[in-house]
Design a protein around this motif. Structure first.
Motif, PDB file in Angstrom:
ATOM      1  N   THR A 148       2.461   1.706  -3.467  1.00 53.39           N
ATOM      2  CA  THR A 148       1.502   2.094  -4.497  1.00 53.39           C
ATOM      3  C   THR A 148       1.141   3.571  -4.388  1.00 53.39           C
ATOM      4  O   THR A 148       1.216   4.328  -5.361  1.00 53.39           O
ATOM      5  CB  THR A 148       0.223   1.243  -4.385  1.00 53.39           C
ATOM      6  OG1 THR A 148       0.606  -0.127  -4.306  1.00 53.39           O
ATOM      7  CG2 THR A 148      -0.679   1.460  -5.572  1.00 53.39           C
ATOM      8  N   PHE A 149       0.751   3.969  -3.164  1.00 48.09           N
ATOM      9  CA  PHE A 149       0.423   5.380  -2.959  1.00 48.09           C
ATOM     10  C   PHE A 149       1.645   6.253  -3.206  1.00 48.09           C
ATOM     11  O   PHE A 149       1.537   7.359  -3.739  1.00 48.09           O
ATOM     12  CB  PHE A 149      -0.116   5.604  -1.548  1.00 48.09           C
ATOM     13  CG  PHE A 149      -1.588   5.366  -1.425  1.00 48.09           C
ATOM     14  CD1 PHE A 149      -2.487   6.380  -1.734  1.00 48.09           C
ATOM     15  CD2 PHE A 149      -2.093   4.149  -1.018  1.00 48.09           C
ATOM     16  CE1 PHE A 149      -3.850   6.177  -1.644  1.00 48.09           C
ATOM     17  CE2 PHE A 149      -3.453   3.930  -0.912  1.00 48.09           C
ATOM     18  CZ  PHE A 149      -4.342   4.948  -1.224  1.00 48.09           C
TER      19      PHE A 149
ATOM     20  N   ALA B  30       0.839  -1.200   0.000  1.00 47.45           N
ATOM     21  CA  ALA B  30       0.000   0.000   0.000  1.00 47.45           C
ATOM     22  C   ALA B  30       0.873   1.248   0.000  1.00 47.45           C
ATOM     23  O   ALA B  30       0.643   2.182  -0.774  1.00 47.45           O
ATOM     24  CB  ALA B  30      -0.924  -0.013   1.210  1.00 47.45           C
TER      25      ALA B  30
ATOM     26  N   PHE C   7      -0.679  13.942   2.112  1.00 50.73           N
ATOM     27  CA  PHE C   7      -0.782  13.868   0.652  1.00 50.73           C
ATOM     28  C   PHE C   7      -0.135  15.054  -0.055  1.00 50.73           C
ATOM     29  O   PHE C   7       0.333  14.928  -1.174  1.00 50.73           O
ATOM     30  CB  PHE C   7      -2.249  13.730   0.219  1.00 50.73           C
ATOM     31  CG  PHE C   7      -2.752  12.337   0.403  1.00 50.73           C
ATOM     32  CD1 PHE C   7      -2.445  11.356  -0.531  1.00 50.73           C
ATOM     33  CD2 PHE C   7      -3.485  11.976   1.519  1.00 50.73           C
ATOM     34  CE1 PHE C   7      -2.871  10.050  -0.362  1.00 50.73           C
ATOM     35  CE2 PHE C   7      -3.914  10.669   1.699  1.00 50.73           C
ATOM     36  CZ  PHE C   7      -3.604   9.709   0.746  1.00 50.73           C
ATOM     37  N   VAL C   8      -0.148  16.193   0.599  1.00 48.69           N
ATOM     38  CA  VAL C   8       0.478  17.380   0.033  1.00 48.69           C
ATOM     39  C   VAL C   8       1.284  18.029   1.160  1.00 48.69           C
ATOM     40  O   VAL C   8       0.751  18.237   2.246  1.00 48.69           O
ATOM     41  CB  VAL C   8      -0.586  18.378  -0.487  1.00 48.69           C
ATOM     42  CG1 VAL C   8       0.089  19.588  -1.108  1.00 48.69           C
ATOM     43  CG2 VAL C   8      -1.523  17.714  -1.476  1.00 48.69           C
TER      44      VAL C   8
ATOM     45  N   PHE D 182      -4.693  15.226   6.495  1.00 49.55           N
ATOM     46  CA  PHE D 182      -4.582  16.469   5.717  1.00 49.55           C
ATOM     47  C   PHE D 182      -3.592  17.439   6.366  1.00 49.55           C
ATOM     48  O   PHE D 182      -2.656  17.924   5.730  1.00 49.55           O
ATOM     49  CB  PHE D 182      -5.966  17.109   5.607  1.00 49.55           C
ATOM     50  CG  PHE D 182      -6.024  18.326   4.746  1.00 49.55           C
ATOM     51  CD1 PHE D 182      -5.600  18.274   3.422  1.00 49.55           C
ATOM     52  CD2 PHE D 182      -6.524  19.523   5.244  1.00 49.55           C
ATOM     53  CE1 PHE D 182      -5.669  19.397   2.609  1.00 49.55           C
ATOM     54  CE2 PHE D 182      -6.591  20.655   4.441  1.00 49.55           C
ATOM     55  CZ  PHE D 182      -6.164  20.587   3.123  1.00 49.55           C
TER      56      PHE D 182
ATOM     57  N   ALA E 100       5.260  16.085 -11.098  1.00 48.27           N
ATOM     58  CA  ALA E 100       4.696  16.876 -12.195  1.00 48.27           C
ATOM     59  C   ALA E 100       4.446  18.312 -11.751  1.00 48.27           C
ATOM     60  O   ALA E 100       4.654  19.260 -12.501  1.00 48.27           O
ATOM     61  CB  ALA E 100       3.406  16.223 -12.695  1.00 48.27           C
ATOM     62  N   THR E 101       4.004  18.467 -10.493  1.00 45.62           N
ATOM     63  CA  THR E 101       3.747  19.808  -9.973  1.00 45.62           C
ATOM     64  C   THR E 101       5.055  20.609  -9.890  1.00 45.62           C
ATOM     65  O   THR E 101       5.108  21.764 -10.298  1.00 45.62           O
ATOM     66  CB  THR E 101       3.082  19.723  -8.589  1.00 45.62           C
ATOM     67  OG1 THR E 101       1.970  18.829  -8.663  1.00 45.62           O
ATOM     68  CG2 THR E 101       2.598  21.078  -8.129  1.00 45.62           C
TER      69      THR E 101
ATOM     70  N   LEU F  63       3.208  23.702   0.600  1.00 41.85           N
ATOM     71  CA  LEU F  63       2.470  24.026  -0.625  1.00 41.85           C
ATOM     72  C   LEU F  63       1.088  24.617  -0.342  1.00 41.85           C
ATOM     73  O   LEU F  63       0.395  25.078  -1.249  1.00 41.85           O
ATOM     74  CB  LEU F  63       2.311  22.753  -1.487  1.00 41.85           C
ATOM     75  CG  LEU F  63       3.366  22.513  -2.578  1.00 41.85           C
ATOM     76  CD1 LEU F  63       4.765  22.502  -1.991  1.00 41.85           C
ATOM     77  CD2 LEU F  63       3.092  21.206  -3.297  1.00 41.85           C
TER      78      LEU F  63
ATOM     79  N   ALA G 226       4.155  10.694  -9.023  1.00 39.21           N
ATOM     80  CA  ALA G 226       3.686  11.165 -10.333  1.00 39.21           C
ATOM     81  C   ALA G 226       3.118  12.570 -10.231  1.00 39.21           C
ATOM     82  O   ALA G 226       3.513  13.482 -10.973  1.00 39.21           O
ATOM     83  CB  ALA G 226       2.645  10.190 -10.871  1.00 39.21           C
ATOM     84  N   MET G 227       2.189  12.778  -9.279  1.00 39.81           N
ATOM     85  CA  MET G 227       1.511  14.068  -9.189  1.00 39.81           C
ATOM     86  C   MET G 227       2.438  15.169  -8.689  1.00 39.81           C
ATOM     87  O   MET G 227       2.468  16.272  -9.241  1.00 39.81           O
ATOM     88  CB  MET G 227       0.296  13.958  -8.247  1.00 39.81           C
ATOM     89  CG  MET G 227      -0.904  13.282  -8.873  1.00 39.81           C
ATOM     90  SD  MET G 227      -1.490  14.120 -10.357  1.00 39.81           S
ATOM     91  CE  MET G 227      -2.690  15.250  -9.666  1.00 39.81           C
ATOM     92  N   LEU G 228       3.209  14.872  -7.625  1.00 41.79           N
ATOM     93  CA  LEU G 228       4.006  15.938  -7.018  1.00 41.79           C
ATOM     94  C   LEU G 228       5.226  16.290  -7.865  1.00 41.79           C
ATOM     95  O   LEU G 228       5.594  17.461  -7.970  1.00 41.79           O
ATOM     96  CB  LEU G 228       4.414  15.542  -5.591  1.00 41.79           C
ATOM     97  CG  LEU G 228       3.235  15.471  -4.612  1.00 41.79           C
ATOM     98  CD1 LEU G 228       3.647  14.868  -3.277  1.00 41.79           C
ATOM     99  CD2 LEU G 228       2.639  16.866  -4.387  1.00 41.79           C
TER     100      LEU G 228
ATOM    101  N   PHE H 234       4.135   5.848  -5.320  1.00 38.61           N
ATOM    102  CA  PHE H 234       4.364   6.088  -6.748  1.00 38.61           C
ATOM    103  C   PHE H 234       3.329   7.051  -7.336  1.00 38.61           C
ATOM    104  O   PHE H 234       3.643   7.863  -8.211  1.00 38.61           O
ATOM    105  CB  PHE H 234       4.385   4.770  -7.520  1.00 38.61           C
ATOM    106  CG  PHE H 234       5.684   4.032  -7.378  1.00 38.61           C
ATOM    107  CD1 PHE H 234       6.855   4.566  -7.912  1.00 38.61           C
ATOM    108  CD2 PHE H 234       5.762   2.826  -6.699  1.00 38.61           C
ATOM    109  CE1 PHE H 234       8.073   3.903  -7.776  1.00 38.61           C
ATOM    110  CE2 PHE H 234       6.968   2.159  -6.557  1.00 38.61           C
ATOM    111  CZ  PHE H 234       8.131   2.695  -7.099  1.00 38.61           C
ATOM    112  N   LEU H 235       2.077   6.954  -6.831  1.00 40.42           N
ATOM    113  CA  LEU H 235       1.051   7.894  -7.310  1.00 40.42           C
ATOM    114  C   LEU H 235       1.385   9.319  -6.857  1.00 40.42           C
ATOM    115  O   LEU H 235       1.205  10.288  -7.608  1.00 40.42           O
ATOM    116  CB  LEU H 235      -0.333   7.482  -6.814  1.00 40.42           C
ATOM    117  CG  LEU H 235      -0.924   6.230  -7.481  1.00 40.42           C
ATOM    118  CD1 LEU H 235      -2.131   5.712  -6.709  1.00 40.42           C
ATOM    119  CD2 LEU H 235      -1.322   6.528  -8.931  1.00 40.42           C
ATOM    120  N   LYS H 236       1.891   9.439  -5.626  1.00 41.22           N
ATOM    121  CA  LYS H 236       2.281  10.761  -5.132  1.00 41.22           C
ATOM    122  C   LYS H 236       3.465  11.295  -5.952  1.00 41.22           C
ATOM    123  O   LYS H 236       3.513  12.479  -6.284  1.00 41.22           O
ATOM    124  CB  LYS H 236       2.663  10.692  -3.645  1.00 41.22           C
ATOM    125  CG  LYS H 236       1.458  10.760  -2.713  1.00 41.22           C
ATOM    126  CD  LYS H 236       1.784  10.244  -1.314  1.00 41.22           C
ATOM    127  CE  LYS H 236       2.515  11.238  -0.435  1.00 41.22           C
ATOM    128  NZ  LYS H 236       2.652  10.723   0.956  1.00 41.22           N
TER     129      LYS H 236
END
Lengths: 323, 282, 268
Positions: free
Chosen positions: C35-36, C32, C195-196, C190, C46-47, C200, C42-44, C38-40
């Motif tokens: 997986t999370f 878990a 997650f962020v 949060f 890219a940001t 930011l 990708a998004m972060l 790698f998703l983070k």
């Protein structure tokens, strides 16, 4: 009218246990929970299924109702294949599992009943009639509006029995139905099951550790040991076969030497320098009266209790006689 | 006292209830039970709304720092987030309790389902309904509505049908994920966290801009657990934008096929799980 | 070690042991986390790239360090609000805890911290290893971040255990505590920067976050360990963490006492 409600032939079930041996390797051992069980139970019979914990009782029940697949052998319940025809079979069988509740813990008992009626697709009139009958005979009227979680053990057990019997099944399987109940509740439940059997011709199969359940309810007992059928026949025959012993405990006025010489008894032990002594005797060989008379001749008796043979003891003796 | 009997029995006195009556009886009583503890119900609704809201906020914070991500602006992503979260919330409402399978297995609740004349999986699914998730669905729906109004979308019949088909298929995909995860629990003790990686990771992935994913992620959440095609690709199609490598926009019309794939996988896993439980094949 | 503290040390070790028996659960947790993660990534990533390579002090390397440290801490910092103690109140087993000559708060927290520490090995280390080996991440080369980061991590973990304990005491007064738990789960993740990263957040939201104990559980230890903040700022963050810990433990003490009284009045 003597069709078989339960018929098994060579019914066998293995479990694979994996135990850790070393850091990564695991040993694979096969444990046989039920071993070539062949029994037939006819319609209307009431049968006690007894054995020590882990002897294979629950596994057998689970195979009878289609929860577990047998490793080998055949099983027919109510003339159906429990695996292939599980859903059809569910209409014919009612099961009370000791630890698993049929009731919804947060709903009033009444609502659990009406949901179960819908689940079994009972017509409204029929459902009401049956519910009223069960409520009356199991004396549940006081707590019909109480949620399942707030019931006392005795109340809950009665409600569980009612839940399992709501659809008037031909076969009722009860796993330890009277465990933890007080004497009165036990009595009430046994009377109900007897009446149910009389009126509806219900077939009963029950597992129990309570000798009273067997004596009051069962025509026949099956004893299992390590998955094997160790005995089947009447209860009297069972006691006769193993010669189950009664135990006399006497408190004496003053300490005496161990009473090892009382005829036809076995001295089990003494406490307080011999003030309290325990003697076992076979009910077939002698009577409590003559044992007491013999003890009275040796010392003054202050108090006494007699324990009936308990089922564990009977089962243990059967096990011993087999080896 | 008759009115307290389940509505399932409100039919002709002599007629046996229909096949559906059993499910209706359970569900309607679950709904009444949830609503009867009012304070709890409202707290649950608020909590559920907050979950959706904060997840949206997390997306918004990224776009607060940069104008566009992977070719999409915040307006665009509202559309993706809206479809994904609406579908996920509805799936959670109807199928969410399937993730209590570990408890069902440990407590032996599943054995009780075996004693009733309905298919076990259908009983598990209809044993509960998570009404509180309606609040979260509302966040998804709101985001979708705003996304639809802020973006320039050419409203042809085809696009309208696509949107509808997408929402239904996406819901089916997320539902199947939960059934799949339930089936896996038969094999794993304490394995819920493993499947959560894909169920909840899948939700997280479905709301993302899939063009920024690495190749392994595209395989995993683009095709194995088809998340990208449940919201991102159809949104691109609606916006008239080109798709990234591996995810062409014509895939938008394939969401029902991906839903079928996911349900096939879910039912197969469940079936194997049941076999394992009964000890037939494992 | 003083005899008085010995039971808590034993409970801590019991927690360590308990956690290390659930190997498969550990593996599941790691899957878990990854997986999370790698998703983070990708998004972060890219940001950060969309912002031109640096964003509020983050570059790709330090963003990666944030991601994999935060994923690695997930098994140790309790961000879901679920605890054994809440369950013990619900079942009434808490009466047994009160009958023992140790503080229920100390016992519960010691055990949870034990579990958290045990999870650092099988969940924390592999997460960081993925970050270093697969994705690449930059970590400080000076000693200070580590010297301050380790105690900061210890305080963060203890704070989360103490906070979840205090949360569980709600069960003395509420029949159903799931709502409170869900609220904690949503808000803590949060504001802990799961997650962020909080850097930011827009200013007003970052200010809101810093008014809660949640950044002290995860964001501060990560900021200190990754060397994203200066030594002076690190010391200040550590100070804030200790204050939150003291406040949380005190609140837990008061709530336990009040809860005990409630229990005695109602008779359980």
């Amino acid at each position: 009218m003597n069709e078989a409600v339960i018929a098994t032939r060579g019914l066998t079930r293995d479990f694979v246990r994996r135990t850790r041996s070393g850091r990564l390797l695991r040993d694979r051992t096969v444990v046989r929970a039920v071993d070539e069980l062949t029994v037939t139970i006819s319609a209307g019979e009431s049968v006690g299924y007894i054995g020590a914990n882990g002897a294979g009782k629950s596994t057998t029940i689970k195979m009878l109702v289609g929860i577990l697949v047998p490793t080998a052998g055949e099983v027919r319940t109510c003339g159906l294949d429990p695996l292939r025809q599980r859903r059809q079979l569910a209409h014919e069988v009612g099961v009370v599992f000791g630890q698993r509740s049929q009731l919804w813990w947060d709903l009033p008992v009444r609502e659990s009943f009406s949901i179960l009626a819908a689940i079994h697709r009972l017509a409204r009139a029929r459902a009401r009639e049956r519910e009223a009958e069960l409520v009356e005979h199991l004396e549940m009227a006081d707590y019909l509006d109480t949620p399942g979680r707030q019931l006392s053990l005795g109340q809950r057990m009665r409600a569980e029995v009612a839940a399992a019997l709501l659809h008037t099944p031909r076969l009722v399987i009860l796993d330890e139905p009277t465990i933890g109940l007080d004497v009165l509740s036990k009595q009430r439940l046994r009377d109900f099951l007897l009446a149910e059997r009389r009126v509806h011709g219900t077939t009963l199969l029950l597992t129990t550790h309570d000798m009273g359940d067997i004596e009051r309810l069962c025509d026949r007992v099956l004893v299992v040991d390590h998955g094997r059928l160790a005995y089947q026949g009447s209860l009297d025959g069972l006691a006769r076969t193993v010669g189950a012993e009664r135990v006399l405990t006497v408190d004496l006025a003053e300490p005496v030497a161990d009473l090892t010489d009382v005829p036809r008894t076995r001295h089990l032990g003494s406490e307080g320098n011999g003030i309290r002594q325990r003697l076992a005797f076979d009910a077939e060989a002698t009577t409590a009266g003559s044992v007491l008379a013999e003890v009275g001749r040796r010392a003054e008796i202050r108090d006494l209790t007699i324990e009936e043979p308990d089922i564990e003891d009977v089962v243990r003796r059967i096990y011993q006689s087999q080896r | 006292m008759a009115e307290s009997l389940a509505p399932a029995l409100d039919q002709g006195a002599g007629m046996p209830p229909t096949r559906l009556a059993a499910y209706r009886a359970v569900l309607s009583s679950r709904i009444r039970a949830q609503r009867s503890y009012r304070a709890n119900f409202y707290t649950d609704l608020a909590g559920s709304f907050l979950i959706g809201f904060i997840e949206l906020a997390e997306v918004w914070i990224l776009f607060h720092n940069v104008h566009a991500l992977g070719g999409l602006t915040f307006r665009n992503i509202l559309l993706v987030f809206g479809i994904a979260d609406l579908a996920f919330s509805v799936a959670q409402m109807v199928f969410g309790h399937v993730d209590r399978m570990p408890t069902f297995l440990r407590a032996g609740t599943l054995d009780v389902f075996y004693l009733r004349p309905q298919p076990v999986l259908l009983q598990v699914i209809t044993s509960e309904i998570g009404l509180r998730r309606l609040a979260r669905a509302l966040v998804g729906l709101g985001s979708l509505a705003v996304g639809l109004s802020l973006n320039q979308i050419h409203w042809s019949w085809a696009n309208a049908v696509l949107l509808l088909v997408t929402i239904l298929s996406a819901t089916a995909v997320h539902s199947a994920m939960l059934v799949w995860a339930g089936g896996v629990q038969f094999f794993l003790v304490n394995g819920a966290e493993m499947t959560n990686a894909f169920v909840y990771g899948g939700r997280y992935a479905a709301t993302q801009v899939a063009s920024v994913w690495s190749a392994p992620l595209k395989v995993l959440f683009g095709f194995v657990f088809p998340m990208a095609v449940t919201a991102y690709v159809p949104a691109l199609h609606l916006l008239g934008l080109p798709g990234p490598a591996w995810l062409p926009t014509w895939l938008a019309w394939w969401t029902p096929v991906f839903a079928l794939w996911m349900w096939g996988l879910a039912l197969f896993t469940w079936r194997q799980g049941i076999r394992h439980y009964q000890g037939g094949g494992g | 070690m003083p005899v008085r503290l010995l039971p808590y040390w034993r409970l801590f070790l019991a927690g360590v042991h308990e956690q290390s028996t659930y190997r498969l659960a550990m593996l599941g947790g790691l899957v878990a986390n990854a997986t999370f993660g790698f998703l983070k990534v990708a998004m972060l990533f890219a940001t950060v790239r969309a912002a031109g390579g640096t964003l509020r002090g983050y570059d790709i390397g330090s963003m990666s360090a944030y991601i994999w440290l935060s994923q690695g801490l997930l098994g140790s910092v309790n961000l879901n609000g679920v605890s054994d103690f809440a369950e013990r109140i619900k079942t009434g087993d808490v009466a047994v805890d009160f009958s023992r000559p140790v503080s229920p708060q100390g016992a519960a927290v010691a055990r949870d911290v034990g579990k958290a520490v045990a999870a650092l090995g099988p969940r924390g280390v592999p997460s960081v290893a993925i970050g270093v080996l697969v994705v690449g991440m930059t970590m400080p080369t000076t000693a200070w971040p580590y010297l301050l980061g380790v105690p900061s991590l210890a305080v963060g973990i203890t704070l989360s255990a103490a906070l979840v304990y205090a949360l569980a005491t709600a069960g003395f007064w509420l029949i159903e505590t799931r709502g409170v738990q869900v609220l904690y789960m949503v808000v803590s993740g949060f504001f802990a920067g799961l997650f962020v990263p909080i850097a930011l957040f827009p200013g007003w939201l970052a200010a809101m976050a810093s008014a809660t104990p949640f950044p002290s559980m995860m964001m501060s230890p990560i900021d200190i360990l990754t060397g994203r903040v200066t030594v002076a700022r690190s010391s200040a963050l550590l100070g804030i963490q200790v204050v939150w810990l003291a406040a949380t433990v005190t609140a837990g003490l008061v709530l336990t006492r009040a809860g005990r009284r409630t229990l005695e009045v109602q008779g359980g």
